[in-house]
Design an enzyme around this catalytic site. Structure first.
Site, PDB file in Angstrom:
ATOM      1  N   ASN A  23       0.801  -1.222   0.000  1.00  0.00           N
ATOM      2  CA  ASN A  23       0.000   0.000   0.000  1.00  0.00           C
ATOM      3  C   ASN A  23       0.836   1.276   0.000  1.00  0.00           C
ATOM      4  O   ASN A  23       0.287   2.372  -0.106  1.00  0.00           O
ATOM      5  CB  ASN A  23      -0.975   0.007   1.183  1.00  0.00           C
ATOM      6  CG  ASN A  23      -2.138  -0.949   0.942  1.00  0.00           C
ATOM      7  OD1 ASN A  23      -2.259  -1.537  -0.131  1.00  0.00           O
ATOM      8  ND2 ASN A  23      -2.983  -1.104   1.951  1.00  0.00           N
ATOM      9  N   CYS A 116     -16.660  -4.104  -5.087  1.00  0.00           N
ATOM     10  CA  CYS A 116     -15.759  -5.238  -4.903  1.00  0.00           C
ATOM     11  C   CYS A 116     -16.276  -6.044  -3.719  1.00  0.00           C
ATOM     12  O   CYS A 116     -17.240  -5.646  -3.073  1.00  0.00           O
ATOM     13  CB  CYS A 116     -14.324  -4.790  -4.699  1.00  0.00           C
ATOM     14  SG  CYS A 116     -13.994  -4.091  -3.112  1.00  0.00           S
ATOM     15  N   ASP A 304      -7.429  -3.821   7.665  1.00  0.00           N
ATOM     16  CA  ASP A 304      -6.689  -4.871   6.944  1.00  0.00           C
ATOM     17  C   ASP A 304      -6.139  -5.956   7.876  1.00  0.00           C
ATOM     18  O   ASP A 304      -5.545  -6.928   7.396  1.00  0.00           O
ATOM     19  CB  ASP A 304      -5.540  -4.251   6.130  1.00  0.00           C
ATOM     20  CG  ASP A 304      -6.046  -3.549   4.876  1.00  0.00           C
ATOM     21  OD1 ASP A 304      -7.235  -3.696   4.541  1.00  0.00           O
ATOM     22  OD2 ASP A 304      -5.241  -2.847   4.227  1.00  0.00           O
TER      23      ASP A 304
HETATM   24  C1  UD1 Z   1      -6.878   1.742   1.407  1.00  0.00           C
HETATM   25  C2  UD1 Z   1      -6.009   0.513   1.363  1.00  0.00           C
HETATM   26  C3  UD1 Z   1      -6.794  -0.712   1.839  1.00  0.00           C
HETATM   27  C4  UD1 Z   1      -7.407  -0.447   3.213  1.00  0.00           C
HETATM   28  C5  UD1 Z   1      -8.185   0.868   3.228  1.00  0.00           C
HETATM   29  C6  UD1 Z   1      -8.645   1.261   4.620  1.00  0.00           C
HETATM   30  C7  UD1 Z   1      -4.481   1.006  -0.449  1.00  0.00           C
HETATM   31  C8  UD1 Z   1      -4.048   0.723  -1.835  1.00  0.00           C
HETATM   32  N1  UD1 Z   1      -5.559   0.322  -0.005  1.00  0.00           N
HETATM   33  O1  UD1 Z   1      -7.971   1.537   0.510  1.00  0.00           O
HETATM   34  O2  UD1 Z   1      -5.911  -1.817   1.896  1.00  0.00           O
HETATM   35  O3  UD1 Z   1      -8.284  -1.492   3.547  1.00  0.00           O
HETATM   36  O4  UD1 Z   1      -7.358   1.947   2.734  1.00  0.00           O
HETATM   37  O5  UD1 Z   1      -7.585   1.363   5.487  1.00  0.00           O
HETATM   38  O6  UD1 Z   1      -3.868   1.783   0.251  1.00  0.00           O
HETATM   39  N2  UD1 Z   1     -14.855   6.165   0.698  1.00  0.00           N
HETATM   40  C9  UD1 Z   1     -15.881   6.932   0.197  1.00  0.00           C
HETATM   41  N3  UD1 Z   1     -15.619   7.744  -0.871  1.00  0.00           N
HETATM   42  C10 UD1 Z   1     -14.373   7.833  -1.448  1.00  0.00           C
HETATM   43  C11 UD1 Z   1     -13.328   7.051  -0.897  1.00  0.00           C
HETATM   44  C12 UD1 Z   1     -13.598   6.230   0.179  1.00  0.00           C
HETATM   45  O7  UD1 Z   1     -17.010   6.876   0.687  1.00  0.00           O
HETATM   46  O8  UD1 Z   1     -14.207   8.579  -2.411  1.00  0.00           O
HETATM   47  C13 UD1 Z   1     -15.108   5.259   1.863  1.00  0.00           C
HETATM   48  C14 UD1 Z   1     -14.885   3.788   1.536  1.00  0.00           C
HETATM   49  O9  UD1 Z   1     -16.009   3.197   0.940  1.00  0.00           O
HETATM   50  C15 UD1 Z   1     -14.582   3.218   2.902  1.00  0.00           C
HETATM   51  C16 UD1 Z   1     -13.819   4.374   3.584  1.00  0.00           C
HETATM   52  O10 UD1 Z   1     -14.135   5.533   2.835  1.00  0.00           O
HETATM   53  O11 UD1 Z   1     -15.759   2.973   3.597  1.00  0.00           O
HETATM   54  C17 UD1 Z   1     -12.323   4.203   3.634  1.00  0.00           C
HETATM   55  O12 UD1 Z   1     -11.832   3.843   2.362  1.00  0.00           O
HETATM   56  P1  UD1 Z   1     -10.418   4.281   1.821  1.00  0.00           P
HETATM   57  O13 UD1 Z   1      -9.549   4.732   2.928  1.00  0.00           O
HETATM   58  O14 UD1 Z   1     -10.612   5.217   0.668  1.00  0.00           O
HETATM   59  O15 UD1 Z   1      -9.856   2.915   1.254  1.00  0.00           O
HETATM   60  P2  UD1 Z   1      -8.863   2.771   0.060  1.00  0.00           P
HETATM   61  O16 UD1 Z   1      -8.010   3.989  -0.005  1.00  0.00           O
HETATM   62  O17 UD1 Z   1      -9.572   2.322  -1.164  1.00  0.00           O
END
Ligand code: UD1
Length: 416
Positions: A23, A116, A304
């Site tokens: 990550n 997903c 995670d």
């Molecule tokens: C990253 C990590 C993943 C980890 C997650 C949470 C990477 C490549 N992946 O994923 O392994 O499980 O952080 O620690 O670093 N959300 C929204 N809108 C957005 C973006 C996010 O509503 O535009 C929500 C998501 O649905 C989720 C929450 O925010 O409920 C956190 O997600 P996010 O931190 O964005 O996860 P990732 O960055 O995809």
């Protein structure tokens, strides 16, 4: 489809080297889009997601020179500003090319990721942030199309803490005109690692590691050399596996300061932990005690690691509550653990795990990356043979997992 067969019951013992963090590697690879000079990355893990990201960058015209544990990226001949559906659907982190592309080239087309296994995972915050910086965004034929002459600094508040959202906007802001302030930003160590790399490239960033990050845009970024930080989730996974099997292991080339809540929970479970420089030693005598966990953004307990602790709780003494607050559908491993004899009740985002004195091997199916790690741990403690199907999830995020486990004494083999 490849499978893993594990003969359970052997405590893990010995030493294992921790790989570079997936990550951290994925966003930092995307930082190569921000410069025409060479970005040389070391301590790169050999993972499917890293290969997918390299191919995506190469498809845009980035030159990648690969050596063991290293990749040098040069983005002087980029001629395509697009991330196609085929790649984004297999690896959601591909969304991380959006910010850098629009910042440097003023144009980007990135497929919408879609849902997903662990939830809907929208990217609205990435889009909203770029719009606040002046990008014109349209959604057409399943693609996000972002255009901007030059992005402008802005004050951006995240309604929900988002790790890749913070990283995408931090990279975009590095080349924007003026100052960008990201509020309620993610504090994950991987965000700091990206900021360190961007600073080495000439970016002006302050406050990373806190919830307010200030980025003063510069006209141009240059090349740099950067060592990817150790993988805290891989570290945590091996520690939990050792604790669950009643083993004794030493992790090398890792960092305890990025694993605080995980180490606290393992101590609560009865493990003895010693930290010396960049090694962590864990010793577990007897059966683990059940531990409650509640996931939340860093520095709280990482989502995670939720599935791996669920596996530990399955065979622990007592009952534990596991609460998932980040992703709405991250209990897919529960059904599979039940097939091994685990006693778990789920109500909404809470799972109550009643420890049983043993699990029994069976055939199970991996549903996502960390769920797969949880099933490996369960297989290591179960009596008899556990066969895990669909392990391509595991290969996305764990470097040479069966070789590393075998070296620690596990009876594990890959069925092709
Ligand atoms: C990253 C990590 C993943 C980890 C997650 C949470 C990477 C490549 N992946 O994923 O392994 O499980 O952080 O620690 O670093 N959300 C929204 N809108 C957005 C973006 C996010 O509503 O535009 C929500 C998501 O649905 C989720 C929450 O925010 O409920 C956190 O997600 P996010 O931190 O964005 O996860 P990732 O960055 O995809």
């Amino acid at each position: 489809m490849q499978k893993l067969a594990i003969q359970g019951g052997t405590p893990l013992r010995g030493e294992v080297r921790i790989s570079g963090a997936k990550n951290a590697a994925l966003p930092i690879m995307c930082a190569s889009l921000l410069t025409a000079d060479t970005l040389r990355l070391t301590n790169m893990p050999d993972l499917h997601d890293v290969i997918t990201m390299r191919k995506l960058l190469e498809q845009m015209g980035v030159a990648a020179q690969v050596a063991p544990g290293e990749i040098a990226f040069t983005g002087d001949l980029i001629n395509k500003w697009e991330a196609p559906y085929d790649m984004v659907k297999t690896m959601r982190a591909a969304i991380l090319v959006l910010g850098p592309l629009v910042a440097r080239f003023g144009d980007a087309r990135v497929s919408l990721p879609g849902g997903c296994a662990i939830g809907s995972r929208p990217v609205n915050l990435h889009i909203k942030g770029l719009q606040a910086m002046g990008a014109e965004i349209t959604i057409e034929h399943g693609y996000i199309h972002a255009k901007a002459k030059r992005l402008k600094g802005a004050r951006i508040f995240f309604d929900i803490v988002s790790v890749t959202g913070t990283e995408n906007l931090m990279m975009a802001a590095a080349l924007a005109d003026g100052v960008t302030v990201l509020e309620n930003a993610a504090r994950e160590p991987e965000v700091i690692d990206l900021a360190n790399c961007l600073r080495a490239m000439g970016a002006k960033i302050a406050g990373d590691g806190t919830d307010t990050i200030t980025i003063t845009g510069v006209e141009k970024l240059g090349g740099a050399e950067h060592r990817i930080m150790p993988d805290r989730i891989e570290s945590g996974t091996f520690l939990v596996a050792a604790a669950a099997t009643g083993g004794s292991i030493t992790l090398t080339e890792t960092r305890a300061d990025i694993l605080e809540t995980v180490l606290e929970k393992l101590t609560e479970a009865g493990a003895q932990i010693k930290v010396q420089g960049n090694t962590i030693h864990l010793e577990m005598n007897g059966r683990p005690k059940a531990v409650n966990v509640r996931t939340a953004p860093h520095p709280a307990f990482p989502t995670d690691m939720q599935a791996q602790f669920m596996a530990l709780n399955c065979i622990a003494e007592g009952s534990a509550m596991v609460v998932e607050t980040i992703f709405e559908n991250r209990f897919m491993h529960v059904q599979e653990l039940r097939r091994l004899g685990a006693q778990i009740d789920v109500e909404g985002n809470t799972a109550v795990v009643k420890g049983v004195d043993h699990l029994e091997g069976a055939t199970v199916m991996a549903t996502d990356l960390r769920a797969s790690a949880c099933l490996v741990i369960a297989g290591l403690v179960a009596q008899g043979e556990t066969v895990i199907d669909r392990i391509y999830h595991l290969d996305r995020g764990y470097e040479h997992i069966e070789a590393k486990l075998e070296k620690l004494g596990a009876n594990i083999r890959r069925l092709k």
